[in-house]
Scaffold this active site. Structure first.
Site, PDB file in Angstrom:
ATOM      1  N   LYS A   7       5.714  39.086 -23.202  1.00 39.86           N
ATOM      2  CA  LYS A   7       4.994  39.529 -21.990  1.00 39.86           C
ATOM      3  C   LYS A   7       4.737  38.343 -21.057  1.00 39.86           C
ATOM      4  CE  LYS A   7       0.507  40.002 -22.193  1.00 39.86           C
ATOM      5  NZ  LYS A   7      -0.877  40.459 -22.491  1.00 39.86           N
ATOM      6  N   ASP A   8       4.292  37.255 -21.616  1.00 44.52           N
ATOM      7  CA  ASP A   8       3.957  36.090 -20.785  1.00 44.52           C
ATOM      8  C   ASP A   8       5.218  35.422 -20.245  1.00 44.52           C
ATOM      9  OD1 ASP A   8       0.980  35.017 -22.648  1.00 44.52           O
ATOM     10  OD2 ASP A   8       1.391  36.738 -21.337  1.00 44.52           O
ATOM     11  N   GLU A  52     -27.032  27.079 -29.995  1.00 44.21           N
ATOM     12  CA  GLU A  52     -26.974  28.443 -29.499  1.00 44.21           C
ATOM     13  C   GLU A  52     -25.736  28.572 -28.626  1.00 44.21           C
ATOM     14  OE1 GLU A  52     -30.614  29.339 -27.448  1.00 44.21           O
ATOM     15  OE2 GLU A  52     -31.834  29.208 -29.280  1.00 44.21           O
ATOM     16  N   ARG A  58      -1.135  31.061 -23.794  1.00 47.04           N
ATOM     17  CA  ARG A  58      -1.484  32.469 -23.545  1.00 47.04           C
ATOM     18  C   ARG A  58      -1.950  32.582 -22.095  1.00 47.04           C
ATOM     19  NH1 ARG A  58      -2.900  35.509 -28.551  1.00 47.04           N
ATOM     20  NH2 ARG A  58      -2.586  34.136 -30.360  1.00 47.04           N
ATOM     21  N   ASN A 108     -14.014  38.279 -28.168  1.00 50.68           N
ATOM     22  CA  ASN A 108     -12.617  38.145 -28.604  1.00 50.68           C
ATOM     23  C   ASN A 108     -12.442  36.875 -29.415  1.00 50.68           C
ATOM     24  OD1 ASN A 108     -11.996  40.488 -27.222  1.00 50.68           O
ATOM     25  ND2 ASN A 108     -11.340  39.423 -25.373  1.00 50.68           N
ATOM     26  N   HIS A 117      -3.441  35.598 -17.465  1.00 50.47           N
ATOM     27  CA  HIS A 117      -3.726  37.038 -17.453  1.00 50.47           C
ATOM     28  C   HIS A 117      -4.858  37.386 -16.498  1.00 50.47           C
ATOM     29  CE1 HIS A 117      -2.069  36.911 -21.837  1.00 50.47           C
ATOM     30  NE2 HIS A 117      -1.118  36.813 -20.929  1.00 50.47           N
ATOM     31  N   GLN A 158     -17.693  42.556 -24.897  1.00 51.79           N
ATOM     32  CA  GLN A 158     -16.664  42.360 -25.919  1.00 51.79           C
ATOM     33  C   GLN A 158     -16.608  40.897 -26.310  1.00 51.79           C
ATOM     34  OE1 GLN A 158     -13.069  44.778 -25.066  1.00 51.79           O
ATOM     35  NE2 GLN A 158     -11.850  43.032 -25.808  1.00 51.79           N
ATOM     36  N   HIS A 167      -6.484  33.838 -16.105  1.00 60.77           N
ATOM     37  CA  HIS A 167      -6.915  32.910 -17.152  1.00 60.77           C
ATOM     38  C   HIS A 167      -5.792  32.646 -18.129  1.00 60.77           C
ATOM     39  CE1 HIS A 167      -8.899  32.267 -21.209  1.00 60.77           C
ATOM     40  NE2 HIS A 167      -9.071  31.158 -20.546  1.00 60.77           N
ATOM     41  N   LYS A 226     -15.216  35.883 -18.153  1.00 57.97           N
ATOM     42  CA  LYS A 226     -15.038  35.360 -19.512  1.00 57.97           C
ATOM     43  C   LYS A 226     -15.825  34.077 -19.732  1.00 57.97           C
ATOM     44  CE  LYS A 226     -10.449  37.341 -19.510  1.00 57.97           C
ATOM     45  NZ  LYS A 226      -9.089  37.114 -19.038  1.00 57.97           N
ATOM     46  N   ARG A 277     -27.162  17.709 -42.349  1.00 63.29           N
ATOM     47  CA  ARG A 277     -26.394  18.860 -42.876  1.00 63.29           C
ATOM     48  C   ARG A 277     -25.166  19.150 -42.016  1.00 63.29           C
ATOM     49  NH1 ARG A 277     -30.959  23.163 -42.201  1.00 63.29           N
ATOM     50  NH2 ARG A 277     -31.004  21.970 -40.259  1.00 63.29           N
ATOM     51  N   TYR A 290     -14.077  34.186 -27.044  1.00 65.20           N
ATOM     52  CA  TYR A 290     -14.549  34.390 -25.681  1.00 65.20           C
ATOM     53  C   TYR A 290     -15.176  35.763 -25.502  1.00 65.20           C
ATOM     54  CZ  TYR A 290      -9.728  36.126 -25.180  1.00 65.20           C
ATOM     55  OH  TYR A 290      -8.529  36.770 -25.349  1.00 65.20           O
TER      56      TYR A 290
HETATM   57  C1  LIG Z   1      -6.737  40.883 -25.019  1.00 66.66           C
HETATM   58  C2  LIG Z   1      -6.767  41.978 -26.048  1.00 66.66           C
HETATM   59  C3  LIG Z   1      -5.669  42.265 -26.822  1.00 66.66           C
HETATM   60  N1  LIG Z   1      -5.729  43.262 -27.749  1.00 66.66           N
HETATM   61  C4  LIG Z   1      -4.533  43.523 -28.570  1.00 66.66           C
HETATM   62  C5  LIG Z   1      -3.311  43.901 -27.771  1.00 66.66           C
HETATM   63  C6  LIG Z   1      -2.169  43.290 -28.538  1.00 66.66           C
HETATM   64  O1  LIG Z   1      -1.713  44.202 -29.533  1.00 66.66           O
HETATM   65  C7  LIG Z   1      -2.779  42.092 -29.254  1.00 66.66           C
HETATM   66  C8  LIG Z   1      -2.446  40.786 -28.580  1.00 66.66           C
HETATM   67  O2  LIG Z   1      -2.741  40.940 -27.210  1.00 66.66           O
HETATM   68  P1  LIG Z   1      -2.267  39.841 -26.147  1.00 66.66           P
HETATM   69  O3  LIG Z   1      -0.885  39.367 -26.517  1.00 66.66           O
HETATM   70  O4  LIG Z   1      -2.484  40.430 -24.778  1.00 66.66           O
HETATM   71  O5  LIG Z   1      -3.298  38.683 -26.429  1.00 66.66           O
HETATM   72  P2  LIG Z   1      -3.436  37.341 -25.555  1.00 66.66           P
HETATM   73  O6  LIG Z   1      -2.080  36.883 -25.100  1.00 66.66           O
HETATM   74  O7  LIG Z   1      -4.294  36.448 -26.345  1.00 66.66           O
HETATM   75  O8  LIG Z   1      -4.217  37.841 -24.274  1.00 66.66           O
HETATM   76  C9  LIG Z   1      -5.457  37.269 -23.905  1.00 66.66           C
HETATM   77  O9  LIG Z   1      -5.178  35.957 -23.512  1.00 66.66           O
HETATM   78  C10 LIG Z   1      -5.676  35.491 -22.279  1.00 66.66           C
HETATM   79  C11 LIG Z   1      -5.897  34.012 -22.422  1.00 66.66           C
HETATM   80  C12 LIG Z   1      -6.879  36.176 -21.765  1.00 66.66           C
HETATM   81  O10 LIG Z   1      -7.685  35.619 -21.032  1.00 66.66           O
HETATM   82  C13 LIG Z   1      -7.095  37.585 -22.087  1.00 66.66           C
HETATM   83  O11 LIG Z   1      -8.335  37.751 -22.746  1.00 66.66           O
HETATM   84  C14 LIG Z   1      -6.055  38.193 -22.892  1.00 66.66           C
HETATM   85  O12 LIG Z   1      -5.070  38.629 -21.990  1.00 66.66           O
HETATM   86  O13 LIG Z   1      -4.204  42.297 -29.223  1.00 66.66           O
HETATM   87  C15 LIG Z   1      -6.866  44.021 -27.936  1.00 66.66           C
HETATM   88  O14 LIG Z   1      -6.903  44.927 -28.767  1.00 66.66           O
HETATM   89  N2  LIG Z   1      -7.969  43.751 -27.170  1.00 66.66           N
HETATM   90  C16 LIG Z   1      -7.972  42.759 -26.233  1.00 66.66           C
HETATM   91  O15 LIG Z   1      -9.020  42.528 -25.567  1.00 66.66           O
END
Ligand SMILES: Cc1cn([C@H]2C[C@H](O)[C@@H](COP(=O)(O)OP(=O)(O)O[C@H]3O[C@H](C)C(=O)[C@H](O)[C@H]3O)O2)c(=O)[nH]c1=O
Length: 181
Positions: free
Chosen positions: A167-168, A28, A59, A49, A62, A47, A118, A71, A23, A131
């Site tokens: 941001k990044d 797990e 990405r 994600n 962070h 949480q 990360h 994580k 199938r 994650y």
């Molecule tokens: C991380 C996160 C983001 N958000 C909202 C905030 C922003 O409006 C939107 C995108 O957020 P961001 O651009 O910070 O997402 P990533 O660039 O994927 O950030 C993550 O990417 C790297 C790889 C990581 O390890 C972290 O978990 C996290 O920083 O999601 C949330 O509502 N909750 C959350 O936990």
């Protein structure tokens, strides 16, 4: 569950036991008892994600200056190169990074404890990443170290400049990062 150590002792590669049949497959993705018994790490994930990214999106890197998140990361579609950077000032591997390819094919997971920056870059056309985190998202504590910091010298093995969020793209250098850990 198979555990593979990395050059940073606290960062672990986890290979789940996958059950294949005509199938498809079952495994797990996380089992608290097995995880804690086999790693000796007691986690409380609060949480889950889920992000989707196009090819060459990067990405990260962070980290959080308070409420640092541990994580457990996996790619459920596509392939990413996942990187953890030790930002714990007291650590013998401070400033060291490890990377691991995670994909829907190898089904590997990366455990990154609190105290690390990360990031990941997408190597496939698209990728979806799930994650678990050990603390809640707190944007006021979120910080970013620029992906190509010369002191970290992470080998992302890119052929073109990555796609970054604003941001990044504006991330701090490792040396000036306000690392509290
Ligand atoms: C991380 C996160 C983001 N958000 C909202 C905030 C922003 O409006 C939107 C995108 O957020 P961001 O651009 O910070 O997402 P990533 O660039 O994927 O950030 C993550 O990417 C790297 C790889 C990581 O390890 C972290 O978990 C996290 O920083 O999601 C949330 O509502 N909750 C959350 O936990």
């Amino acid at each position: 569950m198979n555990i593979i150590t990395t050059e940073i002792p606290e960062v672990l590669i986890i290979e789940p036991k996958v059950f294949q049949d005509e199938r498809g497959f079952f495994f797990e993705a996380f089992n608290y008892q097995i995880f804690t018994e086999q790693t000796g790490i007691f986690v409380n994930f609060v949480q889950d994600n889920h992000s989707a990214s196009k090819h060459n999106v990067l990405r990260g890197l962070h980290y959080q200056i308070q409420q640092p998140q541990g994580k457990l990361i996996r790619a459920i579609a596509g392939t990413i190169f996942d990187v953890a950077v030790d930002i714990r000032k007291s650590s013998p591997t401070f400033g060291k990074w490890v990377g691991c390819e995670l994909s829907d094919v190898n089904k590997r997971q990366l455990w990154i404890p609190p105290g690390f920056a990360h990031g990941f870059v997408v190597r496939s056309e698209t990728a979806e990443v799930l994650y678990k985190t050990t603390d809640y998202y707190a944007p006021k504590y979120d910080r970013c170290i620029v992906w190509n910091d010369s002191n970290l010298a992470i080998d992302w093995n890119l052929t073109n400049p990555p796609i970054l969020s604003p941001k990044d793209a504006a991330g701090q250098s490792f040396k000036t990062a306000d690392i509290f850990l």
